[in-house]
Scaffold this motif. Structure first.
Motif, PDB file in Angstrom:
ATOM      1  N   SER A  93      41.573  88.626  99.234  1.00 52.54           N
ATOM      2  CA  SER A  93      40.360  88.546  98.433  1.00 52.54           C
ATOM      3  C   SER A  93      40.649  88.492  96.948  1.00 52.54           C
ATOM      4  O   SER A  93      39.896  87.940  96.173  1.00 52.54           O
ATOM      5  CB  SER A  93      39.437  89.736  98.746  1.00 52.54           C
ATOM      6  OG  SER A  93      40.090  90.931  98.426  1.00 52.54           O
ATOM      7  N   SER A  95      29.913  90.327 102.837  1.00 51.79           N
ATOM      8  CA  SER A  95      31.323  90.092 103.133  1.00 51.79           C
ATOM      9  C   SER A  95      31.852  88.875 102.389  1.00 51.79           C
ATOM     10  O   SER A  95      32.954  88.899 101.827  1.00 51.79           O
ATOM     11  CB  SER A  95      31.491  89.901 104.648  1.00 51.79           C
ATOM     12  OG  SER A  95      32.819  89.552 104.970  1.00 51.79           O
ATOM     13  N   LEU A  96      31.091  87.789 102.368  1.00 48.60           N
ATOM     14  CA  LEU A  96      31.530  86.578 101.670  1.00 48.60           C
ATOM     15  C   LEU A  96      31.611  86.800 100.164  1.00 48.60           C
ATOM     16  O   LEU A  96      32.520  86.285  99.496  1.00 48.60           O
ATOM     17  CB  LEU A  96      30.579  85.431 101.991  1.00 48.60           C
ATOM     18  CG  LEU A  96      30.675  84.882 103.424  1.00 48.60           C
ATOM     19  CD1 LEU A  96      29.520  83.930 103.715  1.00 48.60           C
ATOM     20  CD2 LEU A  96      32.011  84.192 103.641  1.00 48.60           C
ATOM     21  N   LYS A 135      32.229  89.673  98.701  1.00 50.02           N
ATOM     22  CA  LYS A 135      33.414  90.509  98.494  1.00 50.02           C
ATOM     23  C   LYS A 135      34.684  89.670  98.557  1.00 50.02           C
ATOM     24  O   LYS A 135      35.621  89.880  97.781  1.00 50.02           O
ATOM     25  CB  LYS A 135      33.453  91.613  99.554  1.00 50.02           C
ATOM     26  CG  LYS A 135      34.681  92.511  99.498  1.00 50.02           C
ATOM     27  CD  LYS A 135      34.671  93.405  98.280  1.00 50.02           C
ATOM     28  CE  LYS A 135      35.820  94.396  98.308  1.00 50.02           C
ATOM     29  NZ  LYS A 135      35.801  95.306  97.147  1.00 50.02           N
ATOM     30  N   ARG A 136      34.750  88.710  99.480  1.00 47.14           N
ATOM     31  CA  ARG A 136      35.943  87.896  99.658  1.00 47.14           C
ATOM     32  C   ARG A 136      36.141  86.888  98.530  1.00 47.14           C
ATOM     33  O   ARG A 136      37.236  86.772  97.974  1.00 47.14           O
ATOM     34  CB  ARG A 136      35.866  87.141 100.992  1.00 47.14           C
ATOM     35  CG  ARG A 136      37.134  86.375 101.360  1.00 47.14           C
ATOM     36  CD  ARG A 136      36.882  85.367 102.455  1.00 47.14           C
ATOM     37  NE  ARG A 136      36.032  84.267 101.986  1.00 47.14           N
ATOM     38  CZ  ARG A 136      35.611  83.278 102.769  1.00 47.14           C
ATOM     39  NH1 ARG A 136      35.918  83.275 104.049  1.00 47.14           N
ATOM     40  NH2 ARG A 136      34.856  82.315 102.262  1.00 47.14           N
ATOM     41  N   ASP A 137      35.094  86.148  98.172  1.00 45.25           N
ATOM     42  CA  ASP A 137      35.235  85.031  97.245  1.00 45.25           C
ATOM     43  C   ASP A 137      34.969  85.393  95.792  1.00 45.25           C
ATOM     44  O   ASP A 137      35.398  84.665  94.897  1.00 45.25           O
ATOM     45  CB  ASP A 137      34.300  83.897  97.656  1.00 45.25           C
ATOM     46  CG  ASP A 137      34.749  83.227  98.949  1.00 45.25           C
ATOM     47  OD1 ASP A 137      35.961  83.002  99.105  1.00 45.25           O
ATOM     48  OD2 ASP A 137      33.900  82.942  99.805  1.00 45.25           O
ATOM     49  N   PRO A 185      35.314  88.930  94.282  1.00 44.91           N
ATOM     50  CA  PRO A 185      35.513  90.389  94.276  1.00 44.91           C
ATOM     51  C   PRO A 185      35.239  91.041  92.933  1.00 44.91           C
ATOM     52  O   PRO A 185      34.925  92.231  92.880  1.00 44.91           O
ATOM     53  CB  PRO A 185      36.988  90.539  94.680  1.00 44.91           C
ATOM     54  CG  PRO A 185      37.619  89.233  94.316  1.00 44.91           C
ATOM     55  CD  PRO A 185      36.555  88.199  94.557  1.00 44.91           C
ATOM     56  N   VAL A 232      30.854  91.500  92.400  1.00 40.63           N
ATOM     57  CA  VAL A 232      30.048  91.974  93.524  1.00 40.63           C
ATOM     58  C   VAL A 232      28.661  92.399  93.067  1.00 40.63           C
ATOM     59  O   VAL A 232      27.640  92.003  93.647  1.00 40.63           O
ATOM     60  CB  VAL A 232      30.761  93.134  94.257  1.00 40.63           C
ATOM     61  CG1 VAL A 232      29.828  93.783  95.275  1.00 40.63           C
ATOM     62  CG2 VAL A 232      32.019  92.629  94.952  1.00 40.63           C
ATOM     63  N   GLY A 239      29.890  96.020  99.655  1.00 40.82           N
ATOM     64  CA  GLY A 239      31.112  95.448  99.114  1.00 40.82           C
ATOM     65  C   GLY A 239      31.923  96.431  98.300  1.00 40.82           C
ATOM     66  O   GLY A 239      33.147  96.480  98.400  1.00 40.82           O
ATOM     67  N   ASP A 290      38.283  95.339 101.449  1.00 46.87           N
ATOM     68  CA  ASP A 290      38.441  93.892 101.544  1.00 46.87           C
ATOM     69  C   ASP A 290      37.229  93.306 102.256  1.00 46.87           C
ATOM     70  O   ASP A 290      36.327  94.030 102.683  1.00 46.87           O
ATOM     71  CB  ASP A 290      39.745  93.514 102.268  1.00 46.87           C
ATOM     72  CG  ASP A 290      39.873  94.143 103.650  1.00 46.87           C
ATOM     73  OD1 ASP A 290      38.842  94.272 104.347  1.00 46.87           O
ATOM     74  OD2 ASP A 290      40.993  94.502 104.045  1.00 46.87           O
ATOM     75  N   SER A 291      37.219  91.978 102.391  1.00 47.37           N
ATOM     76  CA  SER A 291      36.035  91.312 102.928  1.00 47.37           C
ATOM     77  C   SER A 291      35.811  91.617 104.404  1.00 47.37           C
ATOM     78  O   SER A 291      34.666  91.745 104.847  1.00 47.37           O
ATOM     79  CB  SER A 291      36.148  89.794 102.727  1.00 47.37           C
ATOM     80  OG  SER A 291      37.258  89.270 103.434  1.00 47.37           O
ATOM     81  N   ALA A 317      34.317  94.925 104.550  1.00 50.89           N
ATOM     82  CA  ALA A 317      32.938  94.838 104.075  1.00 50.89           C
ATOM     83  C   ALA A 317      32.014  94.323 105.171  1.00 50.89           C
ATOM     84  O   ALA A 317      30.881  94.786 105.320  1.00 50.89           O
ATOM     85  CB  ALA A 317      32.866  93.919 102.856  1.00 50.89           C
TER      86      ALA A 317
END
Length: 399
Positions: free
Chosen positions: A2, A126-127, A129-131, A133, A136, A323, A328-329, A332
């Motif tokens: 992430s 989740s997305l 948090k991943r893309d 971070p 958020v 998040g 991590d995603s 999350a």
């Protein structure tokens, strides 16, 4: 992984992703909030008993509770992008099915709508948090604002559309298929991206974490407050001597203030070491709103504004916690699944219990006292939910 997400996409790709996330967010409430204003017409035309009519509002929340726990497993198998694309297709199908003015399609379409929205509810945190971070709080506020704003518009347009459009209330409910199809079209490029084809780790839900339960309780209690408000506040105001039109405008005021308040939350989050103080303060504002409504019901405008102020901020905080409290995603997504499954089950119980207390007594004192208790409980769990990181259930060290 992430930590690299924001640099792995070119600028145009990240802009398209943000727009895709926001248009998906725009679809997460209008198919629900547009039902209440025309429910009396639905009930009259289809001959529904009051209990069956109430089930139309309860089914989506029950679908959220049932579907949310399995979303991380499905995302691990198919990828979150493709799963979200499938969910948008299910949502569009549900709206189309519900467009037919009959009892069977009404309930079947509502279940499909709830299932599609449940996937979006879990995957968006989740997305983000991943893309994104490092963003958020900002993006969570943006999608919560879009979600709440479109929801308020849907509730306001339902009756006018039902009065002028061919098909009446069925068209008022079915017209939102346009937004769902637009979101699906905008999201399709994400389904074929290289990231969508990467296998995703499948984390277990963090049932053993006290912090996860605090986040879940915060999510559930603020959701309970929102659904009680949109279901019962107009009746509370009318029984206090207000006209139906004025009560409806106060409900709109509550939602409008909540949407605007959500815009201010990212600025507060940027200046805070953790979120305990702001989440406790916002929960106390909700508590004051319900205490005021209980003690001085004639000041309904003030209490509506306070409930919107506190409730709008608490919604953004609850979504941001999914998040912020995860390392991590994938974690999350697991935390989001747990918080939203239990949280929306609690939210589904709230309006029913509020109504039962009203029926069992002679006024609104007992139901409003219940809301004071839930707001106080939310204030307590905010102290725990506002900081820390939920550990991985598999025992791995947090990233």
């Amino acid at each position: 992984m992430s930590a690299l997400a924001e640099t792995e996409r070119p600028g145009s790709g990240r802009v398209l992703l943000v727009w895709g996330l926001l248009v998906v967010a725009a679809n997460l409430r209008p198919a629900l909030t547009g039902v209440g204003p025309v429910l009396d017409r639905v009930q009259a035309d289809l001959g529904l008993a009051p209990a069956a009519a109430g089930l139309v509002n309860a089914l989506p929340l029950l679908a959220f509770a049932a579907v949310s726990p399995v979303v991380p497993r499905l995302a691990a198998r198919w990828g979150p992008e493709r799963l979200l694309g499938i969910a948008l297709g299910v949502l569009a199908l549900g709206i189309a099915v519900r467009w037919f003015p009959a009892v069977g399609p009404l309930f079947a379409g509502t279940v499909l709508i709830g299932a599609g929205i449940a996937v979006g509810n879990v995957l968006l945190p989740s997305l983000i948090k991943r893309d994104f971070p490092a963003s958020v709080g900002l993006l969570t506020s943006a999608y919560a604002t879009v979600m709440g704003g479109v929801a308020a518009v849907a509730s306001g347009l339902a009756v006018p559309i039902g009065e002028v459009a061919p098909g009446g209330w069925s068209t008022a409910l079915g017209c939102w298929i346009v937004l769902a199809v637009a979101a699906l079209a905008l999201w399709l490029p994400q389904c074929g991206s290289p990231r969508a084809l990467v296998e995703v780790r499948r984390p277990r839900l963090p049932w053993g974490s006290a912090l996860a339960w605090a986040v879940t309780a915060f999510m559930g209690l603020q959701s309970l407050g929102f659904y009680v408000a949109v279901t019962w506040l107009p009746q509370v105001f009318q029984d206090g001597g207000m006209s139906a039109a004025a009560a409806g405008w106060l409900l709109f005021l509550f939602q409008a203030v909540a949407v605007l308040t959500g815009l201010a939350v990212p600025a507060v989050l940027r200046g805070a070491r953790d979120q305990r103080a702001v989440s406790v303060a916002c929960s106390l504002v909700v508590l004051v709103g319900y205490l005021g409504l209980l003690a001085v019901p004639g000041w309904a405008v003030l209490w509506s504004v306070l409930l919107g102020l506190g409730g709008g901020a608490c919604l953004v905080l609850a979504l941001a916690f999914l998040g912020l409290r995860a390392p991590d995603s994938a974690a999350a997504g697991a935390l989001s699944a747990m918080a939203q499954s239990v949280g929306y089950l609690l939210a589904a119980v709230g309006p029913v219990l509020f109504g039962l207390l009203r029926s069992a007594g002679s006024g609104w004192q007992a139901p409003l006292a219940l809301m004071c208790v839930t707001a106080a409980g939310q204030t307590i769990v905010a102290v725990v939910a506002g900081r820390g990181t939920v550990p991985h259930p598999d025992g791995r060290a947090s990233a």
